[in-house]
Enzyme design. Sequence first.
Site, short mmCIF file in Angstrom:
data_model
loop_
_atom_site.label_atom_id
_atom_site.label_comp_id
_atom_site.label_asym_id
_atom_site.label_seq_id
_atom_site.Cartn_x
_atom_site.Cartn_y
_atom_site.Cartn_z
N SER A 102 -29.31 43.22 -79.59
CA SER A 102 -28.60 44.17 -78.72
C SER A 102 -29.44 45.42 -78.44
O SER A 102 -30.03 46.00 -79.34
CB SER A 102 -27.28 44.59 -79.37
OG SER A 102 -26.68 45.62 -78.60
N LYS A 117 -14.67 39.71 -77.50
CA LYS A 117 -14.07 40.55 -76.46
C LYS A 117 -12.56 40.32 -76.27
O LYS A 117 -11.84 41.26 -75.96
CB LYS A 117 -14.81 40.37 -75.14
CG LYS A 117 -16.18 41.03 -75.13
CD LYS A 117 -16.80 41.00 -73.76
CE LYS A 117 -18.13 41.74 -73.78
NZ LYS A 117 -18.73 41.86 -72.45
N ASP A 160 -17.10 46.69 -68.19
CA ASP A 160 -18.09 45.78 -67.61
C ASP A 160 -18.03 45.73 -66.08
O ASP A 160 -19.05 45.87 -65.40
CB ASP A 160 -17.89 44.36 -68.15
CG ASP A 160 -18.34 44.21 -69.59
OD1 ASP A 160 -19.26 44.95 -70.01
OD2 ASP A 160 -17.77 43.37 -70.31
N GLY A 201 -15.18 35.07 -67.43
CA GLY A 201 -14.77 36.44 -67.73
C GLY A 201 -15.54 37.48 -66.92
O GLY A 201 -14.97 38.47 -66.45
N ARG A 233 -18.52 25.93 -59.76
CA ARG A 233 -18.72 24.49 -60.00
C ARG A 233 -17.38 23.80 -60.22
O ARG A 233 -17.11 22.74 -59.67
CB ARG A 233 -19.62 24.37 -61.25
CG ARG A 233 -19.92 23.01 -61.71
CD ARG A 233 -20.85 23.05 -62.89
NE ARG A 233 -20.26 23.69 -64.08
CZ ARG A 233 -20.86 23.76 -65.26
NH1 ARG A 233 -22.07 23.28 -65.41
NH2 ARG A 233 -20.26 24.34 -66.29
N ASP A 274 -10.96 24.34 -59.86
CA ASP A 274 -9.66 24.72 -60.45
C ASP A 274 -9.72 26.12 -61.06
O ASP A 274 -8.79 26.91 -60.94
CB ASP A 274 -9.27 23.76 -61.58
CG ASP A 274 -8.90 22.41 -61.04
OD1 ASP A 274 -8.92 22.27 -59.80
OD2 ASP A 274 -8.60 21.50 -61.84
N ILE A 283 -26.08 39.09 -62.72
CA ILE A 283 -25.71 39.96 -63.85
C ILE A 283 -26.61 39.71 -65.07
O ILE A 283 -26.55 40.44 -66.04
CB ILE A 283 -24.22 39.81 -64.24
CG1 ILE A 283 -23.92 38.42 -64.80
CG2 ILE A 283 -23.33 40.14 -63.06
CD1 ILE A 283 -22.58 38.37 -65.52
N TYR A 294 -29.96 39.97 -67.21
CA TYR A 294 -31.08 40.92 -67.23
C TYR A 294 -32.26 40.44 -68.06
O TYR A 294 -33.29 41.11 -68.11
CB TYR A 294 -30.62 42.32 -67.64
CG TYR A 294 -29.92 42.43 -68.97
CD1 TYR A 294 -28.53 42.45 -69.02
CD2 TYR A 294 -30.64 42.53 -70.15
CE1 TYR A 294 -27.87 42.56 -70.23
CE2 TYR A 294 -29.99 42.65 -71.36
CZ TYR A 294 -28.61 42.66 -71.39
OH TYR A 294 -27.96 42.76 -72.59
P1 ATR Z 1 -18.59 34.69 -68.88
O1 ATR Z 1 -17.51 35.29 -69.72
O2 ATR Z 1 -19.98 35.19 -69.22
O3 ATR Z 1 -18.31 34.78 -67.43
P2 ATR Z 1 -17.64 31.98 -69.09
O4 ATR Z 1 -16.26 32.51 -69.08
O5 ATR Z 1 -18.00 30.94 -70.08
O6 ATR Z 1 -18.69 33.16 -69.31
O7 ATR Z 1 -17.97 31.46 -67.60
C1 ATR Z 1 -19.17 30.85 -67.32
C2 ATR Z 1 -19.29 30.61 -65.81
O8 ATR Z 1 -20.60 30.07 -65.59
C3 ATR Z 1 -18.31 29.61 -65.26
O9 ATR Z 1 -18.02 29.95 -63.92
C4 ATR Z 1 -19.12 28.31 -65.33
O10 ATR Z 1 -18.72 27.30 -64.41
P3 ATR Z 1 -17.55 26.25 -64.80
O11 ATR Z 1 -16.25 27.01 -64.65
O12 ATR Z 1 -17.69 25.17 -63.80
O13 ATR Z 1 -17.80 25.81 -66.22
C5 ATR Z 1 -20.47 28.82 -64.92
N1 ATR Z 1 -21.57 27.93 -65.32
C6 ATR Z 1 -22.08 27.76 -66.57
N2 ATR Z 1 -23.09 26.87 -66.54
C7 ATR Z 1 -23.23 26.46 -65.25
C8 ATR Z 1 -24.10 25.55 -64.57
N3 ATR Z 1 -25.07 24.89 -65.22
N4 ATR Z 1 -23.96 25.41 -63.23
C9 ATR Z 1 -23.00 26.08 -62.54
N5 ATR Z 1 -22.14 26.95 -63.14
C10 ATR Z 1 -22.25 27.14 -64.46
#
Ligand code: ATR
Length: 278
Positions: free
Chosen positions: A15, A66, A103, A131, A153, A156, A217, A219
Amino acid sequence: MKKWYAVLGDPIAQSMSPAMHEAWFSENNIDASYIPIHVPAQGLGEAVTGLKRLGCSGWNVTVPHKSAIIPFLDHLEPSARQMNAVNTVHVLQDGSLVGSNTDGLGFVRSLEEAHGALYKGGDVLIIGAGGAARGIAYALHSSGYGPITFTNRTMDKAEELAQGLSGTSVLSVSVAEASLEKFSLIVQTTSVGMNFAQQGMPLAISNVAEGAVLADIIYNPLETEFLKEARNRGAKTMNGVGMFVHQGALSFETWTVKRPATKEMIGKITTTLGGISC
Ligand code: ATR
């Protein structure tokens, strides 16, 4: 008495929050310190009890706590309630714990520090439905941005998100790709590009409009493949350093009522990451 603050997470060693907040305390002549605390999922309740007993004045919360921290708090600000996630805890004089989420607003502040209100009124596309997408959409919407469209992706999840936030809609990835030129602000919130194991593009950007800004987002690395391709196409790009610094600045303001210097911090962190990124 010297105040102290912390960040709780698992993992936590990487961190950059401690160095950032310590620098801001020093610049603002505040006698306080900020420490990282490694808290595994099953140890969160004990950690909160310990922090209260030991007189901690506030702390940040990161992955995976969180949402899990919510039952341990006394009050939630609307930002945290809306996102069902907390990244900042403030311990009030009477010992009660107030949770908020900086955030999403951190993203909006970093956008406006870089571009003013240029993108207000334009169409916004958010890639992802987790999130981070939810927090950023809520903050953009509350700050007068939009209309906002989600693409993801898993359709729903995007639909569920849009149902919970008025004035937002959903497009499939292929339809969003085909209609990309209508969006002036595109925000990449998925974890795609976070490390070498997960390279690739969450969405093809060949139809991006001239003058659009594409934000990621992430970095670390400072420039994901998504941003690199956007830059090669002549679009404006923004990585996640600004959002990281501004979410921290908002926590700092919550605790100290002082606004720390963000531009300088973005520069420092960019230099540090430029030297160590994968
Ligand atoms: P965060 O809290 O950081 O947003 P999260 O709630 O786990 O993390 O959400 C991850 C996001 O990244 C989701 O929109 C996920 O898509 P799915 O809802 O289809 O799972 C997306 N994501 C993660 N890996 C991906 C990949 N290889 N290609 C496209 N989308 C991806």
